[in-house]
Design an enzyme around this catalytic site. Structure first.
Site, PDB file in Angstrom:
ATOM      1  CB  SER A   7     -10.246  49.620  33.504  1.00 41.61           C
ATOM      2  OG  SER A   7      -9.762  50.585  32.583  1.00 41.61           O
ATOM      3  CG  HIS A  32      -9.829  46.500  30.549  1.00 37.40           C
ATOM      4  ND1 HIS A  32     -10.313  45.543  29.677  1.00 37.40           N
ATOM      5  CD2 HIS A  32     -10.233  47.689  30.059  1.00 37.40           C
ATOM      6  CE1 HIS A  32     -10.991  46.134  28.715  1.00 37.40           C
ATOM      7  NE2 HIS A  32     -10.957  47.441  28.910  1.00 37.40           N
ATOM      8  CG  ASP A  34      -9.693  51.015  28.702  1.00 38.63           C
ATOM      9  OD1 ASP A  34     -10.302  50.234  27.946  1.00 38.63           O
ATOM     10  OD2 ASP A  34      -9.936  51.129  29.924  1.00 38.63           O
ATOM     11  CG  MET A  36      -9.059  55.279  24.554  1.00 39.37           C
ATOM     12  SD  MET A  36     -10.184  56.314  25.489  1.00 39.37           S
ATOM     13  CE  MET A  36     -10.729  55.141  26.753  1.00 39.37           C
ATOM     14  CG  HIS A  65     -10.850  47.944  25.046  1.00 38.51           C
ATOM     15  ND1 HIS A  65     -11.802  48.565  25.835  1.00 38.51           N
ATOM     16  CD2 HIS A  65     -11.368  47.932  23.794  1.00 38.51           C
ATOM     17  CE1 HIS A  65     -12.844  48.912  25.090  1.00 38.51           C
ATOM     18  NE2 HIS A  65     -12.594  48.560  23.845  1.00 38.51           N
ATOM     19  CG  MET A  67     -11.601  51.584  22.601  1.00 44.86           C
ATOM     20  SD  MET A  67     -11.974  52.292  24.213  1.00 44.86           S
ATOM     21  CE  MET A  67     -10.567  51.670  25.125  1.00 44.86           C
ATOM     22  CG  MET A 136     -17.540  48.503  24.197  1.00 50.74           C
ATOM     23  SD  MET A 136     -16.239  48.448  25.452  1.00 50.74           S
ATOM     24  CE  MET A 136     -16.462  50.035  26.276  1.00 50.74           C
ATOM     25  CG  ASP A 172     -14.747  48.212  29.174  1.00 49.57           C
ATOM     26  OD1 ASP A 172     -14.708  48.835  30.246  1.00 49.57           O
ATOM     27  OD2 ASP A 172     -13.928  48.378  28.241  1.00 49.57           O
TER      28      ASP A 172
HETATM   29  C1  DX5 Z   1     -14.202  53.055  28.416  1.00 43.67           C
HETATM   30  C2  DX5 Z   1     -13.139  52.026  28.703  1.00 43.67           C
HETATM   31  C3  DX5 Z   1     -13.333  51.343  29.997  1.00 43.67           C
HETATM   32  C4  DX5 Z   1     -13.225  52.228  31.217  1.00 43.67           C
HETATM   33  C5  DX5 Z   1     -14.334  51.809  32.132  1.00 43.67           C
HETATM   34  O1  DX5 Z   1     -14.109  53.484  27.107  1.00 43.67           O
HETATM   35  O2  DX5 Z   1     -13.108  51.038  27.678  1.00 43.67           O
HETATM   36  O3  DX5 Z   1     -12.474  50.221  30.137  1.00 43.67           O
HETATM   37  O4  DX5 Z   1     -12.022  52.139  31.911  1.00 43.67           O
HETATM   38  O5  DX5 Z   1     -14.426  52.719  33.165  1.00 43.67           O
HETATM   39  P1  DX5 Z   1     -15.576  52.627  34.265  1.00 43.67           P
HETATM   40  O6  DX5 Z   1     -15.449  51.306  34.946  1.00 43.67           O
HETATM   41  O7  DX5 Z   1     -15.262  53.791  35.160  1.00 43.67           O
HETATM   42  O8  DX5 Z   1     -16.893  52.797  33.548  1.00 43.67           O
HETATM   43 ZN    ZN Z   2     -11.987  49.096  28.055  1.00 45.05          ZN
END
Ligand code: DX5
Ligand code: ZN
Length: 219
Positions: A7, A32, A34, A36, A65, A67, A136, A172
């Site tokens: 990620s 991956h 993320d 947000m 992903h 969010m 998650m 994740d």
């Molecule tokens: C968290 C993200 C994850 C994040 C995971 O909200 O959706 O994808 O990158 O990070 P680690 O592997 O450090 O928990």
């Molecule tokens: Zn994620």
């Protein structure tokens, strides 16, 4: 099939290309991403412009992903930017079937995400509409959190639906050297690793060792 997916959230964005190359040379087949919005989760990251730039740099499968609130307004933006899989949260979508169908109709893989506090039953209407289920294992928003191992039960339950359908499962959050083996025992297909990959000084070694643990679950 079980596979580690780096990620980019924990990558050094001042050297993004080098970070992506390290994922490639480590043997990753996916990245991956993320996204947000500071509303659905209490953090902000990046949007389609950055994903478009990442697309130019790599042929890796890009899983985005989302969010964000009102993801339906932005699906086309993230698809046009070059995402191969787009994942929406069951908690944020007001019409999950519409959103998953839209992603599929654009020729991309449609993913659904479930947060730790949300009951598995929230997924049950949607198994015929998804290509990818993301469970998650932390409350989303930040990398480097501790895995909520109870959430792995959702992966186990999903296997009942996987028998007759063709979709991937993924977890994740909190995947690291201490948790990867127990997580893999759930039977999950894909395991996101953010900080365990990018915060490790030697990304390739981290990937190799995490992958090695997937193959040694009985130890
Ligand atoms: C968290 C993200 C994850 C994040 C995971 O909200 O959706 O994808 O990158 O990070 P680690 O592997 O450090 O928990
Ligand atoms: Zn994620």
């Amino acid at each position: 099939m079980q596979e580690i997916v780096p990620s980019l959230l924990s990558a050094d964005f001042s050297k993004l290309e080098a970070e992506i190359r390290s994922a490639e040379s480590a043997g990753a087949t996916r990245l991956h991403l993320d996204v947000m919005d500071g509303h659905f989760v209490p953090n902000l990251t990046f949007g389609p412009i950055i994903i478009k730039a990442i697309r130019k740099l790599t042929q890796l499968h890009l899983e985005t992903h989302l969010m964000i609130e009102h993801a339906e307004k932005y699906l086309d933006h993230f698809i046009d930017a070059g995402s191969d899989t787009v994942l929406v949260h069951v908690e944020s979508s007001d019409n999950v079937v519409r959103d998953l169908a839209h992603i599929r109709n654009r020729g991309k893989k449609a993913g659904l995400v479930i947060n730790p506090p949300t009951d598995f039953s929230a997924l049950e209407p949607y198994f015929d509409y998804l290509d990818h289920l993301l469970v998650m294992t932390v409350n989303p928003g930040f990398g480097g959190q501790t895995m909520i191992t109870e959430a792995l039960q959702k992966v186990v339950k999903a296997q009942f639906y996987q028998q007759e359908r063709n979709f991937l499962t993924q977890i994740d959050g909190g995947v690291n050297f201490d948790t990867v083996r127990i997580a893999a025992k759930s039977g999950v297909n894909l395991l996101v690793a953010g900080s365990a990959f990018f915060s490790n000084n030697n990304h390739e070694k981290a990937f190799r060792e995490l992958t090695g643990q997937l193959n040694n679950q009985q130890l």
